[in-house]
Design a protein around this motif. Structure first.
Motif, PDB file in Angstrom:
ATOM      1  N   THR A   1       0.838  -1.207   0.000  1.00 46.67           N
ATOM      2  CA  THR A   1       0.000   0.000   0.000  1.00 46.67           C
ATOM      3  C   THR A   1       0.870   1.253   0.000  1.00 46.67           C
ATOM      4  O   THR A   1       0.596   2.213  -0.740  1.00 46.67           O
ATOM      5  CB  THR A   1      -0.932  -0.008   1.221  1.00 46.67           C
ATOM      6  N   SER A   2       1.922   1.248   0.796  1.00 51.68           N
ATOM      7  CA  SER A   2       2.829   2.402   0.846  1.00 51.68           C
ATOM      8  C   SER A   2       3.503   2.636  -0.504  1.00 51.68           C
ATOM      9  O   SER A   2       3.614   3.782  -0.967  1.00 51.68           O
ATOM     10  CB  SER A   2       3.902   2.186   1.915  1.00 51.68           C
ATOM     11  N   ILE A   3       3.958   1.548  -1.135  1.00 48.17           N
ATOM     12  CA  ILE A   3       4.604   1.672  -2.448  1.00 48.17           C
ATOM     13  C   ILE A   3       3.611   2.244  -3.458  1.00 48.17           C
ATOM     14  O   ILE A   3       3.963   3.119  -4.261  1.00 48.17           O
ATOM     15  CB  ILE A   3       5.138   0.310  -2.915  1.00 48.17           C
ATOM     16  N   ALA A   4       2.371   1.757  -3.427  1.00 48.02           N
ATOM     17  CA  ALA A   4       1.353   2.254  -4.361  1.00 48.02           C
ATOM     18  C   ALA A   4       1.115   3.744  -4.177  1.00 48.02           C
ATOM     19  O   ALA A   4       0.981   4.496  -5.153  1.00 48.02           O
ATOM     20  CB  ALA A   4       0.055   1.478  -4.181  1.00 48.02           C
ATOM     21  N   ILE A   5       1.079   4.200  -2.930  1.00 50.17           N
ATOM     22  CA  ILE A   5       0.919   5.633  -2.656  1.00 50.17           C
ATOM     23  C   ILE A   5       2.104   6.416  -3.219  1.00 50.17           C
ATOM     24  O   ILE A   5       1.928   7.466  -3.873  1.00 50.17           O
ATOM     25  CB  ILE A   5       0.790   5.895  -1.142  1.00 50.17           C
ATOM     26  N   MET A   6       3.310   5.942  -2.981  1.00 46.75           N
ATOM     27  CA  MET A   6       4.493   6.671  -3.441  1.00 46.75           C
ATOM     28  C   MET A   6       4.584   6.685  -4.969  1.00 46.75           C
ATOM     29  O   MET A   6       5.053   7.666  -5.566  1.00 46.75           O
ATOM     30  CB  MET A   6       5.751   6.060  -2.829  1.00 46.75           C
ATOM     31  N   GLN A   7       4.140   5.625  -5.621  1.00 47.66           N
ATOM     32  CA  GLN A   7       4.098   5.625  -7.085  1.00 47.66           C
ATOM     33  C   GLN A   7       3.147   6.713  -7.582  1.00 47.66           C
ATOM     34  O   GLN A   7       3.470   7.438  -8.537  1.00 47.66           O
ATOM     35  CB  GLN A   7       3.646   4.256  -7.607  1.00 47.66           C
ATOM     36  N   LEU A   8       1.996   6.822  -6.944  1.00 46.81           N
ATOM     37  CA  LEU A   8       1.027   7.845  -7.347  1.00 46.81           C
ATOM     38  C   LEU A   8       1.572   9.247  -7.065  1.00 46.81           C
ATOM     39  O   LEU A   8       1.316  10.184  -7.814  1.00 46.81           O
ATOM     40  CB  LEU A   8      -0.296   7.623  -6.621  1.00 46.81           C
ATOM     41  N   ARG A   9       2.336   9.392  -5.984  1.00 49.16           N
ATOM     42  CA  ARG A   9       2.996  10.666  -5.708  1.00 49.16           C
ATOM     43  C   ARG A   9       3.961  11.007  -6.845  1.00 49.16           C
ATOM     44  O   ARG A   9       3.988  12.133  -7.355  1.00 49.16           O
ATOM     45  CB  ARG A   9       3.724  10.582  -4.365  1.00 49.16           C
ATOM     46  N   ASP A  10       4.753  10.013  -7.265  1.00 49.24           N
ATOM     47  CA  ASP A  10       5.725  10.239  -8.336  1.00 49.24           C
ATOM     48  C   ASP A  10       5.039  10.566  -9.658  1.00 49.24           C
ATOM     49  O   ASP A  10       5.613  11.267 -10.502  1.00 49.24           O
ATOM     50  CB  ASP A  10       6.611   9.010  -8.501  1.00 49.24           C
ATOM     51  N   GLU A  11       3.821  10.054  -9.852  1.00 52.59           N
ATOM     52  CA  GLU A  11       3.067  10.327 -11.080  1.00 52.59           C
ATOM     53  C   GLU A  11       2.339  11.669 -11.023  1.00 52.59           C
ATOM     54  O   GLU A  11       1.683  12.060 -11.998  1.00 52.59           O
ATOM     55  CB  GLU A  11       2.052   9.205 -11.318  1.00 52.59           C
ATOM     56  N   GLY A  12       2.434  12.351  -9.893  1.00 50.05           N
ATOM     57  CA  GLY A  12       1.778  13.645  -9.750  1.00 50.05           C
ATOM     58  C   GLY A  12       0.289  13.563  -9.488  1.00 50.05           C
ATOM     59  O   GLY A  12      -0.424  14.574  -9.612  1.00 50.05           O
ATOM     60  N   LYS A  13      -0.205  12.393  -9.068  1.00 45.83           N
ATOM     61  CA  LYS A  13      -1.639  12.226  -8.830  1.00 45.83           C
ATOM     62  C   LYS A  13      -2.042  12.528  -7.390  1.00 45.83           C
ATOM     63  O   LYS A  13      -3.237  12.568  -7.076  1.00 45.83           O
ATOM     64  CB  LYS A  13      -2.066  10.810  -9.224  1.00 45.83           C
ATOM     65  N   LEU A  14      -1.058  12.702  -6.532  1.00 43.71           N
ATOM     66  CA  LEU A  14      -1.343  13.110  -5.162  1.00 43.71           C
ATOM     67  C   LEU A  14      -0.069  13.673  -4.552  1.00 43.71           C
ATOM     68  O   LEU A  14       1.030  13.478  -5.072  1.00 43.71           O
ATOM     69  CB  LEU A  14      -1.886  11.936  -4.324  1.00 43.71           C
ATOM     70  N   ARG A  15      -0.237  14.374  -3.421  1.00 47.33           N
ATOM     71  CA  ARG A  15       0.875  14.850  -2.611  1.00 47.33           C
ATOM     72  C   ARG A  15       0.731  14.259  -1.220  1.00 47.33           C
ATOM     73  O   ARG A  15      -0.387  14.000  -0.759  1.00 47.33           O
ATOM     74  CB  ARG A  15       0.868  16.374  -2.521  1.00 47.33           C
ATOM     75  N   LEU A  16       1.842  14.036  -0.545  1.00 48.45           N
ATOM     76  CA  LEU A  16       1.771  13.453   0.788  1.00 48.45           C
ATOM     77  C   LEU A  16       1.125  14.389   1.801  1.00 48.45           C
ATOM     78  O   LEU A  16       0.604  13.938   2.825  1.00 48.45           O
ATOM     79  CB  LEU A  16       3.168  13.043   1.267  1.00 48.45           C
ATOM     80  N   ASP A  17       1.148  15.702   1.517  1.00 47.90           N
ATOM     81  CA  ASP A  17       0.503  16.634   2.437  1.00 47.90           C
ATOM     82  C   ASP A  17      -0.936  16.939   2.048  1.00 47.90           C
ATOM     83  O   ASP A  17      -1.573  17.831   2.626  1.00 47.90           O
ATOM     84  CB  ASP A  17       1.313  17.930   2.562  1.00 47.90           C
ATOM     85  N   ASP A  18      -1.482  16.190   1.100  1.00 45.01           N
ATOM     86  CA  ASP A  18      -2.900  16.342   0.758  1.00 45.01           C
ATOM     87  C   ASP A  18      -3.772  15.904   1.927  1.00 45.01           C
ATOM     88  O   ASP A  18      -3.544  14.833   2.518  1.00 45.01           O
ATOM     89  CB  ASP A  18      -3.276  15.465  -0.451  1.00 45.01           C
ATOM     90  N   PRO A  19      -4.806  16.672   2.275  1.00 40.84           N
ATOM     91  CA  PRO A  19      -5.811  16.163   3.222  1.00 40.84           C
ATOM     92  C   PRO A  19      -6.516  14.963   2.585  1.00 40.84           C
ATOM     93  O   PRO A  19      -6.797  14.967   1.384  1.00 40.84           O
ATOM     94  CB  PRO A  19      -6.772  17.340   3.392  1.00 40.84           C
ATOM     95  N   ILE A  20      -6.792  13.947   3.374  1.00 41.62           N
ATOM     96  CA  ILE A  20      -7.374  12.743   2.775  1.00 41.62           C
ATOM     97  C   ILE A  20      -8.767  13.020   2.217  1.00 41.62           C
ATOM     98  O   ILE A  20      -9.206  12.351   1.281  1.00 41.62           O
ATOM     99  CB  ILE A  20      -7.398  11.557   3.765  1.00 41.62           C
ATOM    100  N   LYS A  21      -9.465  13.993   2.764  1.00 43.74           N
ATOM    101  CA  LYS A  21     -10.804  14.305   2.262  1.00 43.74           C
ATOM    102  C   LYS A  21     -10.743  14.830   0.821  1.00 43.74           C
ATOM    103  O   LYS A  21     -11.736  14.764   0.091  1.00 43.74           O
ATOM    104  CB  LYS A  21     -11.488  15.317   3.175  1.00 43.74           C
TER     105      LYS A  21
END
Length: 262
Positions: A93-113
């Motif tokens: 799950t962590s790797i999947a999140i970081m891949q999406l971060r690298d693709e520009g689809k999310l930021r780690l400081d995004d509110p989850i909402k």
């Protein structure tokens, strides 16, 4: 539970020796000791079965099974036995999140909402800032360990994603977001929901197509596969009871909890 142990062996041996490392006298001696120790630990801890692999420079140089994959059916554990990895799912799950971060689809400081508009939870700490993706990954979002649904006992009846969403409306944060460490399956369940929302793909399919298959993990799935039952999948066993015994636990699939414990 039946156990899976991975052992990494690092050696300064020259490349020529490394190609046939398992035949090196020092390694053979170490392997003999390791086998004795592992089998002794298995008996002492009353662990039903263990499968072990030693890897050097991305190559398996030795693998073995000890004890039983299923005691009742007298099936021996082997290097090919498949086990539940439970919370190691959090790594995927962590790797999947970081891949999406690298693709520009999310930021780690995004509110989850921002990614989960349906998310609602009681906020006991109005001074707390928003729960971010980073706080989910670092177990600092303020959640208790599990959603307010009992599923680790009895028949291991794990909830669906929809049931988890409904239960969170009655949940309350233990701490302000980003302030304290509290190990949390709830956090990684939500991280898995974000993987699906940000990628536009179901969590299991995203993990399979972007992580498991590219790595060549042919015996790994995001949840325990029923097709492997009574074949390669080890039977799970309980912790030691008051009578000093372990008993088989029912086969289960973790459904909505898969991103945390698949």
């Amino acid at each position: 539970m039946a156990a899976l142990i991975a052992v990494l062996l690092w050696s300064a041996a020259p490349r020529a020796v490394a190609q046939n490392l398992a035949l090196d006298p020092r390694v053979k001696q170490s392997l003999t000791f390791l086998q004795m120790w592992l089998d002794g630990q298995r008996v002492y801890e009353q662990i039903p079965g263990i499968s072990v692999a030693i890897v050097h420079d991305q190559q398996v140089i030795w693998a073995a099974g000890f004890g039983s994959a299923d005691r009742e059916r007298k099936v021996a554990a082997t290097p090919e036995t498949v086990y539940s990895i439970c919370s190691i799912s959090k790594l995927f799950t962590s790797i999947a999140i970081m891949q999406l971060r690298d693709e520009g689809k999310l930021r780690l400081d995004d509110p989850i909402k921002q990614h989960l508009p349906w998310f609602e939870v009681k906020q006991a700490h109005p001074e707390s800032g928003p729960i971010t993706i980073e706080s989910l990954l670092t177990h600092s979002a303020g959640f208790q360990q599990d959603p307010p649904i009992a599923y680790w006992t009895g028949a291991f009846n794990f909830p669906t994603s929809a049931e988890i969403r409904g239960s969170l409306r009655n949940d309350e944060l233990l701490f302000p977001a980003g302030r304290h460490l509290e190990y949390s399956n709830t956090a990684y369940i939500l991280a898995g929901e974000i993987v699906a929302a940000a990628s536009g793909t179901a969590y299991t399919e995203r993990v399979k197509s972007r992580i498991i298959e590219p790595l060549g993990l042919t015996s790994t799935t995001p949840d325990m596969a029923p097709r492997l039952r009574q074949e390669r999948l080890a039977t799970g066993y309980s912790g030691l009871g008051r009578d000093g015994k372990r008993v088989p636990v029912p086969f289960f699939q973790t459904r909505g909890v898969a991103p945390a414990a698949g």
